[in-house]
Scaffold this motif. Structure first.
Motif, mmCIF file in Angstrom:
data_model
loop_
_atom_site.group_PDB
_atom_site.id
_atom_site.type_symbol
_atom_site.label_atom_id
_atom_site.label_comp_id
_atom_site.label_asym_id
_atom_site.label_seq_id
_atom_site.Cartn_x
_atom_site.Cartn_y
_atom_site.Cartn_z
ATOM 1 N N ARG A 178 0.854 -1.174 0.000
ATOM 2 C CA ARG A 178 0.000 0.000 0.000
ATOM 3 C C ARG A 178 0.894 1.228 0.000
ATOM 4 O O ARG A 178 2.086 1.130 0.193
ATOM 5 C CB ARG A 178 -0.932 -0.012 1.230
ATOM 6 C CG ARG A 178 -0.308 -0.441 2.546
ATOM 7 C CD ARG A 178 0.440 0.646 3.271
ATOM 8 N NE ARG A 178 -0.432 1.783 3.486
ATOM 9 C CZ ARG A 178 -0.088 3.017 3.206
ATOM 10 N NH1 ARG A 178 1.119 3.287 2.756
ATOM 11 N NH2 ARG A 178 -0.910 4.019 3.407
ATOM 12 N N ASP B 72 2.218 -1.842 -5.413
ATOM 13 C CA ASP B 72 0.999 -1.049 -5.391
ATOM 14 C C ASP B 72 0.715 -0.484 -6.776
ATOM 15 O O ASP B 72 -0.417 -0.452 -7.235
ATOM 16 C CB ASP B 72 1.140 0.077 -4.369
ATOM 17 C CG ASP B 72 -0.152 0.836 -4.160
ATOM 18 O OD1 ASP B 72 -1.159 0.188 -3.864
ATOM 19 O OD2 ASP B 72 -0.136 2.064 -4.286
ATOM 20 N N LEU C 66 -3.023 -7.882 -4.209
ATOM 21 C CA LEU C 66 -4.330 -7.642 -3.599
ATOM 22 C C LEU C 66 -4.578 -8.636 -2.471
ATOM 23 O O LEU C 66 -5.072 -8.265 -1.398
ATOM 24 C CB LEU C 66 -5.426 -7.752 -4.654
ATOM 25 C CG LEU C 66 -6.861 -7.558 -4.150
ATOM 26 C CD1 LEU C 66 -7.057 -6.146 -3.620
ATOM 27 C CD2 LEU C 66 -7.864 -7.868 -5.242
ATOM 28 N N TRP D 258 -2.603 -7.597 0.446
ATOM 29 C CA TRP D 258 -3.197 -6.392 1.026
ATOM 30 C C TRP D 258 -4.358 -6.771 1.946
ATOM 31 O O TRP D 258 -4.500 -6.257 3.057
ATOM 32 C CB TRP D 258 -3.665 -5.497 -0.120
ATOM 33 C CG TRP D 258 -3.971 -4.077 0.229
ATOM 34 C CD1 TRP D 258 -3.746 -3.430 1.402
ATOM 35 C CD2 TRP D 258 -4.569 -3.116 -0.655
ATOM 36 N NE1 TRP D 258 -4.163 -2.130 1.318
ATOM 37 C CE2 TRP D 258 -4.671 -1.903 0.073
ATOM 38 C CE3 TRP D 258 -5.014 -3.152 -1.966
ATOM 39 C CZ2 TRP D 258 -5.217 -0.753 -0.486
ATOM 40 C CZ3 TRP D 258 -5.555 -2.000 -2.525
ATOM 41 C CH2 TRP D 258 -5.652 -0.815 -1.795
ATOM 42 N N ILE D 259 -5.213 -7.680 1.465
ATOM 43 C CA ILE D 259 -6.338 -8.151 2.276
ATOM 44 C C ILE D 259 -5.825 -8.813 3.559
ATOM 45 O O ILE D 259 -6.321 -8.555 4.663
ATOM 46 C CB ILE D 259 -7.193 -9.142 1.462
ATOM 47 C CG1 ILE D 259 -7.851 -8.433 0.281
ATOM 48 C CG2 ILE D 259 -8.255 -9.794 2.357
ATOM 49 C CD1 ILE D 259 -8.503 -9.372 -0.711
ATOM 50 N N TRP E 284 -4.570 -6.268 6.300
ATOM 51 C CA TRP E 284 -5.585 -5.602 7.103
ATOM 52 C C TRP E 284 -6.376 -6.579 7.953
ATOM 53 O O TRP E 284 -6.776 -6.253 9.082
ATOM 54 C CB TRP E 284 -6.516 -4.774 6.207
ATOM 55 C CG TRP E 284 -5.964 -3.414 5.984
ATOM 56 C CD1 TRP E 284 -5.386 -2.921 4.862
ATOM 57 C CD2 TRP E 284 -5.902 -2.363 6.946
ATOM 58 N NE1 TRP E 284 -4.974 -1.636 5.051
ATOM 59 C CE2 TRP E 284 -5.279 -1.256 6.325
ATOM 60 C CE3 TRP E 284 -6.309 -2.241 8.265
ATOM 61 C CZ2 TRP E 284 -5.056 -0.062 6.987
ATOM 62 C CZ3 TRP E 284 -6.091 -1.040 8.926
ATOM 63 C CH2 TRP E 284 -5.473 0.028 8.288
ATOM 64 N N ASP F 147 -6.183 3.973 3.574
ATOM 65 C CA ASP F 147 -5.712 2.792 2.865
ATOM 66 C C ASP F 147 -6.727 1.659 2.985
ATOM 67 O O ASP F 147 -7.003 0.948 2.016
ATOM 68 C CB ASP F 147 -4.354 2.354 3.420
ATOM 69 C CG ASP F 147 -3.807 1.139 2.708
ATOM 70 O OD1 ASP F 147 -3.535 1.241 1.502
ATOM 71 O OD2 ASP F 147 -3.672 0.081 3.345
ATOM 72 N N ASN G 227 -9.482 2.389 0.618
ATOM 73 C CA ASN G 227 -9.123 2.047 -0.760
ATOM 74 C C ASN G 227 -9.271 0.553 -1.006
ATOM 75 O O ASN G 227 -9.722 0.117 -2.064
ATOM 76 C CB ASN G 227 -7.689 2.479 -1.054
ATOM 77 C CG ASN G 227 -7.525 3.982 -1.060
ATOM 78 O OD1 ASN G 227 -8.487 4.708 -1.284
ATOM 79 N ND2 ASN G 227 -6.327 4.457 -0.807
ATOM 80 N N LEU G 228 -8.874 -0.228 -0.015
ATOM 81 C CA LEU G 228 -9.003 -1.681 -0.141
ATOM 82 C C LEU G 228 -10.473 -2.085 -0.233
ATOM 83 O O LEU G 228 -10.856 -2.877 -1.097
ATOM 84 C CB LEU G 228 -8.338 -2.368 1.054
ATOM 85 C CG LEU G 228 -8.503 -3.891 1.132
ATOM 86 C CD1 LEU G 228 -7.860 -4.565 -0.075
ATOM 87 C CD2 LEU G 228 -7.894 -4.429 2.418
ATOM 88 N N THR H 257 -12.094 -1.703 -3.610
ATOM 89 C CA THR H 257 -11.527 -2.425 -4.749
ATOM 90 C C THR H 257 -12.541 -3.355 -5.407
ATOM 91 O O THR H 257 -12.461 -3.622 -6.596
ATOM 92 C CB THR H 257 -10.287 -3.230 -4.303
ATOM 93 O OG1 THR H 257 -9.353 -2.336 -3.702
ATOM 94 C CG2 THR H 257 -9.617 -3.903 -5.481
ATOM 95 N N VAL I 218 -13.460 -8.469 -2.372
ATOM 96 C CA VAL I 218 -12.524 -8.162 -1.291
ATOM 97 C C VAL I 218 -13.193 -8.363 0.063
ATOM 98 O O VAL I 218 -12.611 -8.947 0.980
ATOM 99 C CB VAL I 218 -11.990 -6.722 -1.437
ATOM 100 C CG1 VAL I 218 -11.264 -6.288 -0.173
ATOM 101 C CG2 VAL I 218 -11.067 -6.634 -2.630
ATOM 102 N N LEU J 282 -12.020 -10.542 3.124
ATOM 103 C CA LEU J 282 -11.592 -9.828 4.320
ATOM 104 C C LEU J 282 -12.396 -10.268 5.542
ATOM 105 O O LEU J 282 -11.842 -10.472 6.624
ATOM 106 C CB LEU J 282 -11.743 -8.320 4.106
ATOM 107 C CG LEU J 282 -11.356 -7.421 5.275
ATOM 108 C CD1 LEU J 282 -9.870 -7.558 5.591
ATOM 109 C CD2 LEU J 282 -11.681 -5.966 4.951
#
Length: 575
Positions: free
Chosen positions: A54, A60, A83, A86-87, A90, A116, A119-120, A123, A127, A131
């Motif tokens: 991120r 990114d 991605l 990223w998931i 978080w 951030d 933003n996730l 997406t 997601v 998540l």
């Protein structure tokens, strides 16, 4: 006999890896030994906000580029691996606030970026499915569904993204949506009293609550200045003794005077001369009263970035007097005003104010107020010793005085000029002559202003700038004859050529072969090639392989007809 390093030494090594942002090595250390795991993961999560997962890193950028082309279907196999990481990042942070992870990852975070997370969440719907594992779904879902004799949370009733961000940030999770009761858990903000910085878009009341429980807070980024409207300055003064930095995206209101009053109250409420960094990124209603109130911070400000000021507000800037600690000044996109006699008087006063700030190092102007004249007058001051100058909107055919004064500023290490070029050879020669005197330059970006450069003029420029590490340049028409002009730059790390070009693969490979150890990590971007000299995919792959193998470098290639309307929308040399 095996030698065992003391834990203190091992931890120093891991801390150094963190300072170098070496995420992969830290992760491998976490896997290598249980003696490394705790500290390696602590360092990883402490610097998560700068991770390439991120916040602008290479991965990114790949993710953003793919997002423009790909609709995520929900299949893990079809998703970009970044991605998925990223998931996971978080999810692990949020789960840790519920004591459901190996370590309390949330407690290592020093900069909390809820933007951030937003933003996730934006997406795609897939997601959220990944998540919100059952543990998280239990806390964010807002209604139950029947399943036989049992009831479970409905995945179809997840709250909106903004609500999720607030809940994750404050620890406010719904556990009985039918009656609207809430359980306030000690989550990221409440449980982590070591937060140094925060980026968020929340209501004023929520922001005040977060400030009250963040005694180490030093920097704050908010989307709207209205988030600061309910005595946030007083909260900061009472609870955050080390607060130093404030960044705001927009500060406006249907009644402009309201934003003006809010800003005035904020600056007056903060401890005098405590704010070191203040920035408004986009449109604002800051006015003369705001600038007067900002004077309460004039002895501490080191960076000041203002935009969309009216002429009345600009007229108030000199009242700040020369800011004794100011090192970075950015003035951009002011409201239109008539260029009358009063405007000229104001321009001269502002130029004098800029030119007499004793520690000013970096200056940026863009559509501020007749910028070429403003800079000409400011650069005439003997006190000013800039190392960086950014000027967007420069017109080569009208900027002779600016170029003459630019010659004397040999302390410049970074120069960004963007605007309009000129077909007149004498104009281009003057531009080359002026920049060639700046032999301390490390970074040079000439966007559009060099569109009429010949290869000879480009060569004359580079012969005098042997310390260049980054260069963006355009021109009339370049071919393989230009490569010697670039190969003489033994320290060059990044070269972007936006001239209409007829380069051959052999010419590129020959150029690369002449690069030396000082060019380690070299990035080459050919951005405007003619279709007659297109490089097939296999040729591009070969060049990338050569660059990666010899210099750990990279290669980008684009045809003229395939370029975006904004040539630097994807590749930008500026940090």
């Amino acid at each position: 006999m095996a030698v065992t390093l003391p834990s203190e030494i091992l931890f120093m090594v891991l801390d150094n890896l963190g300072e170098e942002k070496d995420y992969n090595s830290l992760y491998q250390c976490a896997l290598a030994s249980k003696h490394f795991t705790d500290h390696a993961l602590a360092v990883l999560y402490r610097i998560y906000d700068a991770s390439p997962l991120r916040g602008g890193g290479a991965e990114d950028e790949q993710l953003r580029a793919q997002a423009r082309r790909t609709v995520y279907t929900g299949s893990r196999e079809e998703q970009n691996p970044t991605l998925r990481k990223w998931i996971t990042l978080w999810r692990s942070i949020v789960l840790s606030t519920l004591d459901l992870t190996y370590l309390p990852y949330y407690s290592y975070i020093r900069y909390l970026d809820l933007d951030d997370l937003g933003n996730l969440l934006g997406t795609g719907s897939a997601v959220k499915d990944q998540l919100f594992t059952p543990e998280l779904l239990e806390f964010v879902s807002q209604e139950y569904v029947s399943e036989g004799n049992k009831r479970r949370r409905s995945p179809r009733t997840l709250p909106d993204n903004e609500s999720i961000k607030v809940k994750f940030g404050s620890g406010q999770f719904s556990v009985s949506s039918t009656f609207g009761s809430y359980l306030f858990l000690e989550a990221i903000v409440q449980k982590n009293a070591m937060l140094r910085g925060m980026s968020c878009d929340v209501a004023p009341t929520i922001l005040n609550e977060w400030i009250e429980v963040s005694p180490q807070l030093q920097s704050l980024t908010v989307w709207s200045g209205t988030a600061l409207s309910q005595r946030a300055g007083e909260k900061i003064r009472e609870h955050c003794p080390d607060f130093r930095q404030l960044r705001i995206y927009i500060w406006q209101d249907k009644a402009p005077a309201k934003a003006e009053i809010e800003a005035e109250e904020l600056f007056n409420a903060l401890p005098p001369n405590s704010l070191e960094y203040f920035e408004v990124l986009s449109f604002s209603h800051l006015g003369p009263r705001s600038i007067k109130a900002l004077a309460t911070q004039k002895d501490s400000l080191t960076e000041l970035k203002l935009t969309s000021l009216t002429i009345d507000t600009i007229r108030e800037l000199p009242s700040l007097t020369p800011l004794p600690q100011l090192e970075v000044l950015s003035l951009t996109d002011s409201a239109p005003a008539a260029w009358d006699e009063q405007f000229d008087t104001t321009l001269g006063e502002v130029a004098d104010w800029i030119g007499t700030c004793p520690k000013l190092k970096h200056l940026e102007v863009r559509r501020f107020m007749n910028d070429s004249r403003l800079l000409t007058k400011a650069l005439m001051h003997d006190e000013i010793r800039l190392t960086g100058l950014s000027f967007a909107g420069f017109k080569l055919a009208e900027g002779f005085n600016f170029l003459y004064d630019l010659k004397g500023h040999t302390s410049l290490q970074y120069l960004y000029l963007r605007g309009e070029g000129s077909p007149d050879p004498s104009h281009n020669n003057l531009l080359v002559e002026s920049i060639a005197t700046l032999n301390e330059l490390r970074e040079l970006e000439l966007k559009d202003v060099s569109d009429c450069f010949t290869m000879e003029q480009a060569g004359e420029l580079t012969m005098s700038l042997l310390n260049l590490e980054r260069l963006w340049i355009s021109g009339e028409a370049y071919n393989d004859s230009i490569w010697p002009a670039f190969s003489c730059l033994s320290k060059l790390k990044s070269l972007a050529v936006y001239a209409l070009s007829n380069f051959t693969a052999d010419g590129v490979v020959d150029f690369i072969s002449q690069l030396g150890p000082g060019n380690q990590g070299f990035s080459l971007s050919i951005l405007n090639a003619t279709s007659a000299f297109s490089f097939p995919d296999e040729v591009q792959a070969m060049i990338r392989e050569i660059l990666a193998g010899s210099l750990d470098g990279s290669f980008d290639f684009g045809l003229a007809q395939e370029e975006f309307s904004d040539p630097d929308s994807e590749i930008e040399l500026s940090d």
